[in-house]
Structures are given as structure tokens and as C-alpha cells.
Motif scaffolding. Structure first.
Motif, PDB file in Angstrom:
ATOM      1  N   GLN A  27      50.263  22.721  17.043  1.00 49.89           N
ATOM      2  CA  GLN A  27      50.140  24.063  17.613  1.00 49.89           C
ATOM      3  C   GLN A  27      48.679  24.495  17.672  1.00 49.89           C
ATOM      4  OE1 GLN A  27      53.358  25.074  14.659  1.00 49.89           O
ATOM      5  NE2 GLN A  27      53.638  26.788  16.049  1.00 49.89           N
ATOM      6  N   VAL A  28      47.940  24.184  16.625  1.00 54.29           N
ATOM      7  CA  VAL A  28      46.524  24.538  16.594  1.00 54.29           C
ATOM      8  C   VAL A  28      45.752  23.747  17.648  1.00 54.29           C
ATOM      9  CG1 VAL A  28      44.424  24.409  15.196  1.00 54.29           C
ATOM     10  CG2 VAL A  28      46.543  25.294  14.196  1.00 54.29           C
ATOM     11  N   MET A  29      46.111  22.491  17.851  1.00 56.47           N
ATOM     12  CA  MET A  29      45.447  21.680  18.866  1.00 56.47           C
ATOM     13  C   MET A  29      45.561  22.331  20.247  1.00 56.47           C
ATOM     14  SD  MET A  29      46.183  17.754  20.147  1.00 56.47           S
ATOM     15  CE  MET A  29      45.761  16.978  18.587  1.00 56.47           C
ATOM     16  N   ALA A  30      46.724  22.852  20.553  1.00 52.91           N
ATOM     17  CA  ALA A  30      46.919  23.488  21.854  1.00 52.91           C
ATOM     18  C   ALA A  30      45.997  24.686  22.029  1.00 52.91           C
ATOM     19  CB  ALA A  30      48.380  23.909  22.011  1.00 52.91           C
ATOM     20  N   MET A  31      45.810  25.447  20.966  1.00 54.73           N
ATOM     21  CA  MET A  31      44.936  26.623  21.034  1.00 54.73           C
ATOM     22  C   MET A  31      43.481  26.220  21.214  1.00 54.73           C
ATOM     23  SD  MET A  31      46.659  28.882  17.982  1.00 54.73           S
ATOM     24  CE  MET A  31      48.286  29.627  18.196  1.00 54.73           C
ATOM     25  N   ILE A  32      43.045  25.228  20.439  1.00 51.34           N
ATOM     26  CA  ILE A  32      41.659  24.763  20.558  1.00 51.34           C
ATOM     27  C   ILE A  32      41.430  24.141  21.930  1.00 51.34           C
ATOM     28  CG2 ILE A  32      39.951  23.135  19.656  1.00 51.34           C
ATOM     29  CD1 ILE A  32      41.296  23.477  16.903  1.00 51.34           C
ATOM     30  N   GLY A  33      42.381  23.338  22.369  1.00 50.55           N
ATOM     31  CA  GLY A  33      42.249  22.679  23.661  1.00 50.55           C
ATOM     32  C   GLY A  33      42.060  23.646  24.806  1.00 50.55           C
ATOM     33  N   ALA A  34      42.780  24.758  24.771  1.00 49.19           N
ATOM     34  CA  ALA A  34      42.672  25.748  25.849  1.00 49.19           C
ATOM     35  C   ALA A  34      41.273  26.344  25.907  1.00 49.19           C
ATOM     36  CB  ALA A  34      43.714  26.837  25.637  1.00 49.19           C
ATOM     37  N   VAL A  87      38.414  24.949  24.602  1.00 43.90           N
ATOM     38  CA  VAL A  87      37.452  23.909  24.980  1.00 43.90           C
ATOM     39  C   VAL A  87      37.458  23.749  26.500  1.00 43.90           C
ATOM     40  CG1 VAL A  87      36.935  21.435  24.874  1.00 43.90           C
ATOM     41  CG2 VAL A  87      37.541  22.673  22.790  1.00 43.90           C
ATOM     42  N   GLN A  88      38.646  23.779  27.069  1.00 45.36           N
ATOM     43  CA  GLN A  88      38.761  23.688  28.525  1.00 45.36           C
ATOM     44  C   GLN A  88      38.078  24.874  29.204  1.00 45.36           C
ATOM     45  OE1 GLN A  88      42.672  24.243  30.452  1.00 45.36           O
ATOM     46  NE2 GLN A  88      42.322  22.277  31.466  1.00 45.36           N
ATOM     47  N   ALA A  89      38.266  26.072  28.636  1.00 43.75           N
ATOM     48  CA  ALA A  89      37.626  27.266  29.208  1.00 43.75           C
ATOM     49  C   ALA A  89      36.105  27.130  29.176  1.00 43.75           C
ATOM     50  CB  ALA A  89      38.059  28.508  28.436  1.00 43.75           C
ATOM     51  N   ALA A  90      35.572  26.536  28.125  1.00 43.72           N
ATOM     52  CA  ALA A  90      34.127  26.329  28.044  1.00 43.72           C
ATOM     53  C   ALA A  90      33.660  25.327  29.095  1.00 43.72           C
ATOM     54  CB  ALA A  90      33.754  25.850  26.646  1.00 43.72           C
ATOM     55  N   LEU A  91      34.445  24.276  29.295  1.00 43.86           N
ATOM     56  CA  LEU A  91      34.068  23.265  30.288  1.00 43.86           C
ATOM     57  C   LEU A  91      34.103  23.830  31.703  1.00 43.86           C
ATOM     58  CD1 LEU A  91      35.953  20.176  28.821  1.00 43.86           C
ATOM     59  CD2 LEU A  91      33.478  20.520  28.886  1.00 43.86           C
ATOM     60  N   ILE A  92      34.993  24.790  31.921  1.00 41.64           N
ATOM     61  CA  ILE A  92      35.072  25.437  33.232  1.00 41.64           C
ATOM     62  C   ILE A  92      33.900  26.393  33.426  1.00 41.64           C
ATOM     63  CG2 ILE A  92      36.434  27.064  34.623  1.00 41.64           C
ATOM     64  CD1 ILE A  92      38.933  25.873  33.352  1.00 41.64           C
ATOM     65  N   GLY A  93      33.335  26.873  32.320  1.00 44.24           N
ATOM     66  CA  GLY A  93      32.221  27.812  32.397  1.00 44.24           C
ATOM     67  C   GLY A  93      32.600  29.238  32.088  1.00 44.24           C
ATOM     68  N   GLU A 121      33.550  30.369  29.015  1.00 43.17           N
ATOM     69  CA  GLU A 121      33.155  30.741  27.659  1.00 43.17           C
ATOM     70  C   GLU A 121      32.020  29.828  27.203  1.00 43.17           C
ATOM     71  OE1 GLU A 121      37.662  32.092  26.166  1.00 43.17           O
ATOM     72  OE2 GLU A 121      36.744  30.272  25.379  1.00 43.17           O
ATOM     73  N   ASP A 122      31.121  30.361  26.354  1.00 44.95           N
ATOM     74  CA  ASP A 122      30.120  29.487  25.756  1.00 44.95           C
ATOM     75  C   ASP A 122      30.732  28.821  24.525  1.00 44.95           C
ATOM     76  OD1 ASP A 122      29.835  31.203  23.443  1.00 44.95           O
ATOM     77  OD2 ASP A 122      28.437  32.451  24.589  1.00 44.95           O
ATOM     78  N   ALA A 123      30.006  27.899  23.906  1.00 44.91           N
ATOM     79  CA  ALA A 123      30.573  27.102  22.827  1.00 44.91           C
ATOM     80  C   ALA A 123      31.028  27.958  21.647  1.00 44.91           C
ATOM     81  CB  ALA A 123      29.549  26.065  22.363  1.00 44.91           C
ATOM     82  N   LYS A 124      30.195  28.884  21.205  1.00 46.77           N
ATOM     83  CA  LYS A 124      30.551  29.707  20.046  1.00 46.77           C
ATOM     84  C   LYS A 124      31.708  30.642  20.357  1.00 46.77           C
ATOM     85  CE  LYS A 124      28.543  32.546  16.375  1.00 46.77           C
ATOM     86  NZ  LYS A 124      29.713  33.433  16.264  1.00 46.77           N
ATOM     87  N   THR A 125      31.662  31.287  21.497  1.00 48.06           N
ATOM     88  CA  THR A 125      32.740  32.198  21.880  1.00 48.06           C
ATOM     89  C   THR A 125      34.076  31.468  21.958  1.00 48.06           C
ATOM     90  OG1 THR A 125      31.212  33.590  23.138  1.00 48.06           O
ATOM     91  CG2 THR A 125      33.561  33.783  23.666  1.00 48.06           C
ATOM     92  N   ALA A 126      34.044  30.287  22.551  1.00 46.63           N
ATOM     93  CA  ALA A 126      35.277  29.516  22.715  1.00 46.63           C
ATOM     94  C   ALA A 126      35.889  29.149  21.371  1.00 46.63           C
ATOM     95  CB  ALA A 126      34.991  28.255  23.530  1.00 46.63           C
ATOM     96  N   LEU A 127      35.077  28.615  20.473  1.00 46.94           N
ATOM     97  CA  LEU A 127      35.620  28.144  19.201  1.00 46.94           C
ATOM     98  C   LEU A 127      35.924  29.292  18.238  1.00 46.94           C
ATOM     99  CD1 LEU A 127      33.619  24.852  18.623  1.00 46.94           C
ATOM    100  CD2 LEU A 127      35.858  25.200  19.681  1.00 46.94           C
ATOM    101  N   ASP A 128      35.172  30.379  18.322  1.00 46.55           N
ATOM    102  CA  ASP A 128      35.510  31.561  17.520  1.00 46.55           C
ATOM    103  C   ASP A 128      36.881  32.104  17.939  1.00 46.55           C
ATOM    104  OD1 ASP A 128      33.263  31.567  15.948  1.00 46.55           O
ATOM    105  OD2 ASP A 128      32.203  33.118  17.079  1.00 46.55           O
ATOM    106  N   ALA A 129      37.118  32.138  19.243  1.00 47.37           N
ATOM    107  CA  ALA A 129      38.409  32.638  19.744  1.00 47.37           C
ATOM    108  C   ALA A 129      39.536  31.702  19.333  1.00 47.37           C
ATOM    109  CB  ALA A 129      38.351  32.769  21.263  1.00 47.37           C
TER     110      ALA A 129
END
Length: 414
Positions: A376-383, A385-391, A393-401
Motif C-alpha cells: 500500500q505504501v509503495m502505491a503512494m510513493i509511486g504516485a 515519484v511519477q508526479a515529480a517525473l512529470i514535473g 512536484e519537486d523531489a522534496k515536495t513529492a516525498l514529503d507528501a
């Protein structure tokens, strides 16, 4: 002897009529049902192998009647959960390290330390630790997988890179040189459903982890995590990732690596190395050790035979599990499946050169974070990380969320 059956109606009817561990009216045999999955991808070879296993075991153990029920990978988690909740369907089932903790926590599995105990020293330490929860072993390892980098030698040579990257720093350094030739250095699969073969190996190499040591919080937004995601974003900015990286899977056949548009994949299997060889010529394929950051880590999991707590034939099931984990059967399974043995005292017959090269990464094998909420956690992180790759979210914002969402899940206990 009951022959191996196909998954579906027959399996469902067998479970209802016979239950689990029932020898049947008038039978003095212990009936053991194993749910097996297509670890041998060739259908004909798969059937031949398991038919022989069943026949040989029953010949040596005439009081035990084995059914090897071939199940599909699709829907595996849901079917296993249902079977354990309903207390029928199988005695033994093959599971991985990230699936076992939730069932162990629920009390639906039986520890199997005694099955492994006589040969414990012969097993890869990581194969046992990966199947252990709270100090108890819940899976008898019957195979081990491993991943390693594969790369196109020719593309690095043409870009003036003397050798393929062996570290994360060298990967970043090589990116603009290959980009100048229209090639992305890393064939990164950004689909959010398989982080064990995409983001996590980079996170682990940098010394990061998904969960805290006590498993009570998610720590993917540590500095190590942020640095790992920032590396991907830096590679993207330098032309080092495929254009569709945020949505691509890790398929080799028909993908950019096979087409010569990307240069390497950092978490491939031996089968994928062979697929790349078929596309670009085996002489052009390189196989390396896991990319090093603060350490080398390769995603690799043991396949564990798990015993249902509700089984009425535990002794017979354990005997069969021990047989499947024996050096002879483990060697044969490794040969046919292309996986590896979880034992160090096994020699795989007719092992290919590709397989031998991948075996060098076994000492770095890591099964990932074995936590009841890992999937379940993997799905949240994956979403994110994908948002960061799309542009987005930045790295910190993505992983904090991602960490905030995951910690809310852990706190809820759901």
C-alpha cells in the motif's frame, strides 16, 4: 496420485469438496495441496517439472497425496487472502517477503523454522531474513531472484564513455555524453506499480529506506530519499531518461533499450538480458554489479513455501516443503526457471554465462522492506515519484507528501 490441476473451477470445487488437509472419506493418506505459480515460464516445461516432482515425492512417501495446483500470478494477493480467511484452498503457497508480514501479523501462517533448521547454514542469509517476521521464519526458500544492470556496450563506446557506469555518480556523469548522441543513459520505468525495480534500488544504494527500523513510520522523505529522486530529475533534465519515462514499464522487447534509444537498465533480470541480446546481439550486452552509491544493493527476493495455520496436515506439508527445498530439487527448479537457488550448496546444471554473471550480484540481494503495509505504501510513493517525473512536484515536495499519506495510513491501523 492426484495430478496437478489448472487454476479455476476445478481448483475451487476441489477446495469446497475436499477442504484443506482432508484425506477424503476412507483414505488413510495425508492430502497436501500446494498453490504453485508459473515460475517456469514455459508452459510445457512447467507441467513436466511439477508432474515429476509430485510423482517422485509420492513414490518416496506413499502415505502422502500431493496436489500441485497451478495458479496464475494475476489476482494472487486477493486469492491468498480469501483462502486464508476462509480456511481452505491450500496447505502450502509460494509467497514473497513483502506479502508474508501481513499474514503473519494476522496469525494465519505457521512458522517453519524446523523445516530449515537441519540445513540452515546452507541458505543465503538474506533469503532467510527476508522470510522472517518477529524472529520466526514463515517461508521455506525454494528459489531466489536477483536483478543487476544490463547495458548496450556499443552505445557507451560511441558516446566516448570508456566503461559503463558502476556508480550512481558515474551514471549522472555519463548522461550528457549519451544525450549528445540522442541516447538516454537510463531506461527508467516510471510506472508507479513496480518500485522494487525502479526507484527503490536507487534509494537503497544511497543508504535510504522506505520505513523506519521499528516499522512505525515511513522515512522515504529522508535526505537520502530526496537525493535519490533528485538524481532522477537531474538525469531527466540532462536528457538521460526516456521521454515517456513517467509512464513506461520495464519491458525490454519492443522498448527503447532494445531499439538503441536508451543505454542501460539498472534493475534487470537475466531473462531481460537475454531479450536484449536477441535485439542488439549478445556480444553488445554488458552485465554489471548493482550501481553503487553509499553501498551496493540489488533487488532480489526468495520464493518461500508458506504453511497455512489452518492446515490439518502440517507434518506432511512440512515434509513436502523440505523436499522441494532439497539441493536436488532446488537445482532442477533453478535450471528450468532461470532463477537461482536460495542455497549455497547447489550447483545449477548447464547454467548459462548470463546466469552466472547475474549470480555475482546474489551477495547484494535485498528483498525490500518487509512490512505489512509495504504494498500500500509503495502505491503512494509511486504516485508521487511519477508526479515529480512529470514535473508537477519537486523531489522534496513529492516525498514529503508520500510520507505524510503513508504515515496517516500506518497511524490509522487500517
Amino acid at each position: 496420485m492426484r495430478k496437478a490441476t489448472a487454476a479455476g473451477i476445478v481448483a475451487a470445487m476441489s477446495a469446497v469438496i475436499a477442504g484443506c488437509g482432508s484425506g477424503g472419506s476412507g483414505s488413510d493418506k495425508s492430502a497436501v495441496t500446494l498453490w504453485m505459480y508459473p515460475v517456469i515460464s514455459d508452459v510445457a516445461k512447467n507441467k513436466t517439472f511439477w508432474d515429476k516432482v509430485e510423482k517422485d515425492f509420492e513414490a518416496a512417501n506413499p502415505t502422502i497425496d500431493v496436489t500441485i495446483d497451478q495458479q496464475p500470478w494475476d489476482g494472487r494477493q486477493e486469492k491468498v487472502t480469501t483462502a486464508l480467511a476462509s480456511r481452505k484452498g491450500f496447505d502450502l503457497v509460494v509467497l514473497g517477503p513483502d506479502q508474508i508480514p501481513q499474514y503473519a501479523q494476522q496469525g494465519t501462517l505457521e512458522p517453519v523454522d524446523d523445516v530449515v533448521a537441519p540445513d540452515k547454514a546452507a541458505y543465503l542469509p538474506n533469503s532467510l531474513s527476508g522470510l522472517t517476521v518477529d524472529g520466526k521464519l514463515y517461508g521455506v526458500p525454494i528459489y531466489q531472484t536477483i536483478t543487476a544492470p544490463i547495458y548496450n556496450k556499443k552505445l557507451f563506446e560511441e558516446a566516448g564513455v570508456a566503461k559503463a557506469p558502476e556508480t550512481l555518480a558515474e551514471l549522472k556523469e555519463a548522461a550528457p555524453k549519451l544525450a549528445a548522441k540522442g541516447v538516454a543513459v537510463l531506461d527508467y520505468p516510471g510506472k508507479p506499480d513496480a518500485l522494487n525495480q525502479s526507484f527503490y534500488p536507487i534509494l537503497w544504494a544511497n543508504g535510504g529506506s522506505v520505513f523506519s527500523p521499528d516499522g512505525k513510520s515511513v522515512t522515504v522523505n529522508s535526505q537520502e530519499g530526496i537525493d535519490s529522486l533528485q538524481l532522477l530529475l537531474d538525469l531527466k533534465a540532462a536528457g538521460g531518461l526516456p521521454e515517456n519515462t513517467a509512464s513506461k514499464g520495464n519491458d525490454i522487447e519492443g522498448g527503447p533499450l532494445a531499439a538503441g534509444k536508451t543505454a542501460m537498465y539498472h534493475a534487470a533480470t537475466a531473462l531481460q538480458a537475454d531479450q536484449l541480446g536477441a535485439a542488439i546481439g549478445p556480444e553488445n550486452v554488458g552485465i554489471g554489479l548493482p550501481l553503487e552509491g553509499k553501498k551496493r544493493v540489488a533487488f532480489g527476493i526468495p520464493g518461500g513455501l508458506v504453511l497455512a495455520k489452518h492446515s490439518e496436515v502440517k507434518d506432511a506439508a512440512k515434509k513436502f516443503a523440505g523436499y522441494l527445498a532439497s539441493p536436488e530439487v532446488a537445482a532442477a527448479l533453478a535450471k528450468e526457471s532461470g532463477f537461482y537457488s536460495a542455497r549455497t550448496d547447489v550447483t545449477i546444471p548447464d547454467q548459462s554465462e548470463t546466469s552466472k554473471q547475474f549470480a555475482e550480484a546474489l551477495e547484494y540481494a535485498f528483498p525490500g522492506d518487509t512490512h505489512p503495509k509495504a504494498r500500500q505504501v509503495m502505491a503512494m510513493i509511486g504516485a508521487h515519484v511519477q508526479a515529480a517525473l512529470i514535473g508537477k512536484e519537486d523531489a522534496k515536495t513529492a516525498l514529503d507528501a508520500a510520507a505524510a499519506e503513508a504515515n496517516e495510513l500506518l497511524a490509522s491501523g487500517s
